[in-house]
Write an enzyme that holds these catalytic residues in place. Structure first.
Site, short mmCIF file in Angstrom:
data_model
loop_
_atom_site.label_atom_id
_atom_site.label_comp_id
_atom_site.label_asym_id
_atom_site.label_seq_id
_atom_site.Cartn_x
_atom_site.Cartn_y
_atom_site.Cartn_z
N HIS A 332 0.84 -1.20 0.00
CA HIS A 332 0.00 0.00 0.00
C HIS A 332 0.88 1.26 0.00
O HIS A 332 0.67 2.17 -0.82
CB HIS A 332 -0.90 -0.01 1.24
CG HIS A 332 -1.88 1.11 1.30
ND1 HIS A 332 -3.21 0.95 1.02
CD2 HIS A 332 -1.73 2.42 1.62
CE1 HIS A 332 -3.83 2.12 1.16
NE2 HIS A 332 -2.95 3.02 1.54
N GLU A 333 1.83 1.31 0.90
CA GLU A 333 2.68 2.49 0.99
C GLU A 333 3.57 2.63 -0.25
O GLU A 333 3.87 3.74 -0.69
CB GLU A 333 3.54 2.44 2.25
CG GLU A 333 2.77 2.41 3.55
CD GLU A 333 1.74 3.52 3.68
OE1 GLU A 333 1.96 4.61 3.11
OE2 GLU A 333 0.71 3.29 4.32
N HIS A 336 1.61 4.57 -2.79
CA HIS A 336 1.72 6.01 -2.53
C HIS A 336 3.08 6.53 -2.99
O HIS A 336 3.18 7.58 -3.63
CB HIS A 336 1.58 6.28 -1.03
CG HIS A 336 0.18 6.25 -0.51
ND1 HIS A 336 -0.83 7.00 -1.04
CD2 HIS A 336 -0.37 5.57 0.55
CE1 HIS A 336 -1.95 6.78 -0.35
NE2 HIS A 336 -1.69 5.93 0.61
N GLU A 360 -4.94 7.90 -2.76
CA GLU A 360 -5.39 6.62 -2.21
C GLU A 360 -5.65 5.62 -3.33
O GLU A 360 -5.45 4.41 -3.14
CB GLU A 360 -6.65 6.83 -1.37
CG GLU A 360 -7.03 5.66 -0.48
CD GLU A 360 -6.07 5.45 0.68
OE1 GLU A 360 -6.22 4.42 1.38
OE2 GLU A 360 -5.17 6.28 0.91
#
Length: 566
Positions: A332-333, A336, A360
């Site tokens: 997830h990070e 980003h 997101e």
């Protein structure tokens, strides 16, 4: 936590800087400010004969403005370095001194960002631009500079409209309410926090009233603009209603007695944290996070921080008792971070991230549409076996089922991707009802518990597991919650079109070949920064239609009726 959300929220408590200014990162490409003399040449001619003509060469006001804006960007980046060090590396006993350092930086940044001279230079630059463009038949003349000026003017005017006294009250309340929220949550006693939350709503509405251009703009829409520029409350109402109508019965079906849930055994056991870190680093590097321009650390709450596209840091957390949350957080990070790494680097607002929803969407694209997909586990399961040894004797299909198991949860951050949207809709509904005068702050717990029962058939046990679980409201971040679900819907839509443009996308994922996917996202999202006015406009131009929740609904319906055989 995503994109160092706590740091972002704290920043918003201290100032009224808009999201693009918080992440003020922009292009270094010469062609980004190349206009007049190259405009009518072919790309080949431009490469061989064109001498770029920059607005800075024509307008002394614009040149001075850019210098001032870039200075603010570099100060904010320096502030971010201090904050990252505080979170990850700083000795505990240095907290007080670091607080003073950050406060000093915040004061300098505020002074530079709200300098009256900036407003004067913006107006002078716009005048110069109009004069230079007069009689020019090209609608694209100085398009980049026009966008820089539009974003800078919007941010400056939002700051200027807030009286110093109101900004001071907002900052003071943010600090006090956060402290009381932590105590109230620990005691599971909403009554302790209630008067502070009332003040948070009141001051947030006062700020929004001061910032909006017209009384015709709903207060909640104005608040949304801080996080999701160009998105109205009415538009979100329509999107969320469609999602809610589809997901409530779908969740009941998936968790019903006729469904066959997958085993979660692959998630259970004891797993070396060192081995997890090593494996996760391999995976995030494989999908495209460039460690030459970043690093990976460990923190209590996962987040991403960008000091510039050349230095983007991600963190994750790990547990010996369960390996998947650490991997999900890392992927997830990394999503980003890859967005931030592929923005330009001139320090102007045009190349900052467009919105929190778009940000997101990039993290959820990788976490869910890649990292939770069936072909991903064909690639990743051998890495799990290498990390955890012979005892991890599960097939890719078994790991896929376990990672996608569904269960009802009190806590938003612990929810799976199927039930998570309803947690967001609940929070959106409540904060919007308070701001519209339809719900009293005193009645928030009752309304919360009622919606949890209505949406997820969950009986809330106490305030800590209910309306006190999230930090956002204590930091006056009203309008933030919906960006989580807008990002999820956007990710599904992007994944749909990515599959069309890359027909063997699943095959590439199974082989651990992710470069085509990353390049596609860079082309469709990353490189555009804040050049569009909204998430809808970005999607409409890049994939042919505005945000459409039907892709998200179809993705969840097809996936979970298959996994649960219902």
């Amino acid at each position: 936590m995503r994109i160092n959300r706590a740091a972002l929220l704290a920043c918003l408590v201290q100032s009224s800087a808009s999201f693009p200014r918080t992440f003020a990162i922009a292009s270094t490409s010469a062609t980004s400010t190349t206009k007049v003399t190259c405009r009518n040449m072919s790309s080949t001619q431009m490469e061989t004969t064109c001498t770029p003509e920059l607005l800075e060469d024509k307008s002394s006001a614009y040149k001075e403005l850019v210098t001032k804006l870039k200075l603010v960007t570099q100060l904010r980046r320096a502030e971010a370095v201090l904050d990252y060090d505080r979170t990850i590396f700083m000795p505990e006993q240095a907290a007080e001194e670091r607080g003073l350092q950050l406060a000093a930086m915040a004061e300098v940044i505020h002074e530079k960002a709200t300098d009256k001279k900036i407003g004067e230079l913006i107006e002078a630059s716009l005048k110069d631009l109009d004069e230079l463009s007069s009689g020019d038949i090209s609608s694209s003349s100085y398009e980049e500079e026009r966008k820089v000026l539009a974003l800078s003017k919007k941010a400056f005017m939002k700051n200027e409209k807030i009286p110093t006294e109101l900004a001071a009250r907002k900052a003071k309340l943010g600090s006090e309410s956060y402290g009381m929220w932590t105590k109230a949550r620990a005691a599971s006693d909403y009554s302790m926090f209630q008067p502070y939350l009332k003040d948070c709503f009141d001051i947030a509405m006062e700020v929004a009233s001061a910032q909006r251009d017209s009384d015709d703009v709903p207060l909640y829409t104005q608040m949304l603009d801080e996080f999701e520029t160009g998105m109205s409350a009415q538009r979100i109402d329509e999107i969320f209603a469609t999602i809610q109508e589809a997901l409530v019965p779908l969740i009941s079906k998936v968790l019903g007695s006729s469904a066959t849930p997958p085993s979660t055994e692959p998630l259970k056991g004891k797993f070396s944290v060192d081995k997890q870190q090593e494996m996760n680093e391999k995976i995030v590097s494989a999908i495209g996070f460039d460690k030459n321009f970043g690093r990976i650390d460990v923190s209590v709450h996962p987040f991403t921080t960008s000091f510039s596209p050349r230095d983007v840091r991600i963190t994750s957390r790990f547990s010996e008792d369960e390996w998947y949350q650490g991997l999900a957080g890392s992927v997830h990070e990394a999503g980003h971070a890859m967005y931030e790494q592929n923005l330009g680097n001139s320090g102007l607002a045009t190349d900052s991230a467009l919105s929190m929803g778009v940000h997101e969407s990039q993290s959820l694209f990788w976490e869910r549409h890649v990292g939770l997909s069936k072909p991903f586990w064909t690639f990743a399961t051998p890495l799990l076996k290498d990390a955890f040894g012979e005892d991890f004797n599960y097939s890719p299909e078994e790991v896929y089922g376990a990672a996608n198991a569904v269960s009802k949860s009190f806590i938003r951050v612990e929810a799976d991707e199927l039930t998570y949207p309803l947690h967001v809709i609940l929070r959106y509904t409540i904060e919007k009802e308070v701001i519209e005068g339809k719900l009293n702050v005193a009645d928030v717990p009752t309304r919360w518990n009622s919606l949890m029962k209505e949406l997820l058939d969950v009986d809330v046990e106490d305030d800590a597991k209910g309306c006190l679980q999230d930090v956002h409201w204590s930091m006056l971040a009203f309008g933030y919650f919906p960006t989580y679900l807008l990002g999820a819907a956007c990710a599904a839509q992007l994944a749909h079109y990515c599959h069309i443009d890359i027909p063997d996308m699943d095959g590439d994922i199974a082989k651990g070949e992710f470069s085509k996917i990353k390049d596609w996202l860079t082309k469709k999202v990353h490189k555009h920064g804040s050049r569009y006015d909204s998430l809808d406009e970005l999607l409409e131009d890049q994939v042919g239609e505005a945000l459409n929740p039907e892709y998200f609904i179809k993705y969840l319906t097809d996936k979970y009726t298959d996994i649960y055989m219902c």
